[in-house]
Write an enzyme that holds these catalytic residues in place. Structure first.
Site, PDB file in Angstrom:
ATOM      1  N   LYS A  79       0.847  -1.210   0.000  1.00 44.54           N
ATOM      2  CA  LYS A  79       0.000   0.000   0.000  1.00 44.54           C
ATOM      3  C   LYS A  79       0.872   1.246   0.000  1.00 44.54           C
ATOM      4  O   LYS A  79       1.897   1.302   0.691  1.00 44.54           O
ATOM      5  CB  LYS A  79      -0.904  -0.039   1.239  1.00 44.54           C
ATOM      6  CG  LYS A  79      -1.968   1.061   1.292  1.00 44.54           C
ATOM      7  CD  LYS A  79      -2.898   0.864   2.495  1.00 44.54           C
ATOM      8  CE  LYS A  79      -3.944   1.945   2.612  1.00 44.54           C
ATOM      9  NZ  LYS A  79      -4.835   1.770   3.782  1.00 44.54           N
ATOM     10  N   SER A 154      -9.827   1.899   2.900  1.00 45.40           N
ATOM     11  CA  SER A 154      -8.951   2.623   2.004  1.00 45.40           C
ATOM     12  C   SER A 154      -7.967   1.744   1.235  1.00 45.40           C
ATOM     13  O   SER A 154      -7.441   2.167   0.210  1.00 45.40           O
ATOM     14  CB  SER A 154      -8.162   3.684   2.790  1.00 45.40           C
ATOM     15  OG  SER A 154      -7.297   3.069   3.727  1.00 45.40           O
ATOM     16  N   SER A 178      -9.939  -0.535   7.030  1.00 45.68           N
ATOM     17  CA  SER A 178      -9.368  -0.406   5.692  1.00 45.68           C
ATOM     18  C   SER A 178      -8.704  -1.638   5.095  1.00 45.68           C
ATOM     19  O   SER A 178      -8.377  -1.632   3.913  1.00 45.68           O
ATOM     20  CB  SER A 178      -8.360   0.740   5.660  1.00 45.68           C
ATOM     21  OG  SER A 178      -9.049   1.942   5.492  1.00 45.68           O
TER      22      SER A 178
HETATM   23  N1  GLN Z   1     -13.136   4.389   6.359  1.00 41.19           N
HETATM   24  C1  GLN Z   1     -12.513   4.750   7.610  1.00 41.19           C
HETATM   25  C2  GLN Z   1     -12.035   6.181   7.549  1.00 41.19           C
HETATM   26  O1  GLN Z   1     -12.202   6.790   6.531  1.00 41.19           O
HETATM   27  C3  GLN Z   1     -11.387   3.827   7.919  1.00 41.19           C
HETATM   28  C4  GLN Z   1     -10.187   4.053   7.087  1.00 41.19           C
HETATM   29  C5  GLN Z   1      -9.024   3.226   7.464  1.00 41.19           C
HETATM   30  O2  GLN Z   1      -9.163   2.174   8.102  1.00 41.19           O
HETATM   31  N2  GLN Z   1      -7.851   3.693   7.111  1.00 41.19           N
HETATM   32  O3  GLN Z   1     -11.516   6.705   8.486  1.00 41.19           O
END
Ligand code: GLN
Length: 485
Positions: A79, A154, A178
């Site tokens: 990532k 994400s 995410s």
């Molecule tokens: N969707 C959640 C956020 O936007 C979690 C994102 C993540 O786990 N990085 O904060």
């Protein structure tokens, strides 16, 4: 005969060890697959083909000399918020578009030292803020099951790449879901380890008390092998746990007889899609038939988790992202003699709108006069949420829930309404608040799209979770389904 790019990590391992193919051939095969589908999926921000072939050659040499390890020659996507020395690490943000780290994150240092091959860097929501990969400053990633839909986020690039066979394994990060949510939406396996299990050194921070790196794999065994490779104490991360090394594959016995599983009613939320509910309920029945006992449990503080998360995560983000002022690294607006103007414009132009929204929310929650009402309160609620989990884990060994209340949704459907987007993570973010391990594995389909089941355990129960998931996987075929792309 399966193509090499279709192999799981453990199948690739067996083939490499037996000399059926070389690491160079495997890397070439992955790039051939990337060539076929990447234009449509867009799972990568950067491809590192030359670098990969050099690493693959080195892996072949090590294997020939009997120096090979579990990751030798395995092609991996990382990532794009995990620092890779000499290779751009953008966080899918304009702010870091030209940022080239001068050091490796511990996880990548470990994988590379064990012979892994870097295919490239995975697309993501900017700074990991989002649930759909649509917040990437470059382009959205498309779900390989239906290119008109999101892959989740994400770590959308990670899940889409593994699902489309564009990588044998991917590393993602999980602050509120995410890893698990995109794994669920793309029909692959994803594991968020216990907070502190995997070093965060070199992970570009979003919310430091919630962030954790973990694998996205084609099956449960692959996640266990990957966790072996990345877990462990790191003196460079002060929150890293100093524990004896564990072999996470050793506990994959395929036996869960007598295991006590709790089904928290609060996770079968209003607005959940019926097809998701059916698939998860079917999986619970399967687990029962495999010898586990199932009982309803209650986690009453669940309803406050989303609000609590959206105070804590933005607060930490507002502090972590203060460093992007155009002075030391990243994008820098220079077209003014005024220093404050330069910083302001740098941030205005460098960050996308979701990142700015989080910074503003966080700065507000932390400001004098509001701190007690918001941030302090959220920290108190965080303690209650942790206590809730601790209480049910006196009663059961693990919890089973849906990973996401919905399947992959059409690109563009939720971008206009941030709260709708935030709601996608109701089932995953309580786990980060409590610092627990959890994983998502495929458990069926709804309207032709993958559904994921989430398994949650007490602190450091990764072995148990992996074995429950593995036992379920042995008894079912969902993990073998691949999109016809
Ligand atoms: N969707 C959640 C956020 O936007 C979690 C994102 C993540 O786990 N990085 O904060």
């Amino acid at each position: 005969m399966a193509e090499l790019w279709q192999l799981t990590l453990h199948e690739a391992r067996a083939g490499l060890d037996a000399g059926s193919f070389s690491a160079v051939e495997l890397a070439h095969a992955c790039f051939e697959r990337i060539g076929q589908v990447e234009e449509r999926v867009k799972a990568y921000v950067t491809l590192t083909e030359n670098h990969a072939l050099q690493q693959a050659e080195a892996a072949d040499k090590a294997l020939a000399e009997g120096r090979g390890g579990p990751m030798s020659g395995i092609p991996v996507q990382v990532k794009d918020l995990i620092c890779t020395k000499g290779i751009p690490t953008t966080c899918s943000s304009r702010m870091l578009e030209n940022f080239v780290p001068v050091y490796d994150a511990t996880v990548w240092e470990k994988l590379a030292a064990q012979g892994a091959v870097l295919l490239g860097k995975g697309n993501m929501d900017e700074f990991a803020m989002g649930s759909s990969c649509e917040n990437s400053a470059f382009y959205p990633t498309h779900n390989p099951w239906d290119l008109g839909r999101v892959p989740g986020g994400s770590s959308g690039g990670a899940a889409a790449a593994v699902a489309a066979d564009e990588a044998i394994l991917a590393l993602g990060s999980d602050t509120g879901g995410s890893i698990r949510q995109p794994a669920s939406l793309c029909g692959v396996a994803g594991l968020k380890p216990t907070y502190g299990r995997v070093s965060r050194y070199g992970l570009i921070a979003f919310a430091s008390s919630l962030d954790q790196i973990g694998p996205v794999g084609k099956d449960v065994t692959d996640c266990a092998i990957a966790l072996n490779a990345i877990a462990g104490y790191d003196p460079r991360d002060s929150t890293s746990l100093n524990l004896p090394a564990t072999d996470f594959t050793a506990g994959l016995t395929g036996d869960i007889k007598g295991m006590r599983l709790g089904i928290p009613s609060e996770y079968f939320v209003e607005g959940m899609e019926p097809g998701v509910r059916d698939a998860v309920e079917g999986a619970v029945k399967e687990l029962e038939s495999l010898g586990a006992s199932v009982e309803p449990v209650s986690l009453p503080t669940t309803e406050y988790a989303l609000a609590c998360y959206y105070i804590i995560a933005p607060s930490e983000c507002s502090a972590n992202l203060a460093r992007y002022d155009g002075v030391k690294f990243g994008y820098s607006y220079q077209d003014t003699p005024d220093m404050w103007q330069a910083m302001e414009t740098t941030r205005q132009q460098g960050f996308g709108s979701e990142v700015k929204r989080r910074i503003m929310l966080g700065a507000y929650a932390l400001s004098a006069g509001y701190y007690d009402a918001y941030y302090l309160k959220a920290q108190q609620v965080r303690t209650l949420i942790r206590q809730d989990f601790a209480r049910v884990f006196e009663q059961v060994d693990a919890l089973v829930t849906p990973t996401s209340p919905v399947v992959a949704f059409p690109i563009g459907e939720k971008t206009a309404d941030p709260v709708q987007m935030y709601l996608i993570d109701v089932c995953t973010l309580p786990i980060n608040i409590a610092g627990l391990p959890a994983m998502s594995v495929p458990c069926g389909f709804s309207e032709g799209l993958p559904v994921g089941m989430q398994l949650i355990g007490p602190q450091l129960a990764e072995e148990r979770l992996l074995n429950i998931a593995y036992t379920y996987e042995q008894a079912t075929e969902w993990h073998k389904a691949r999109p016809g792309i």
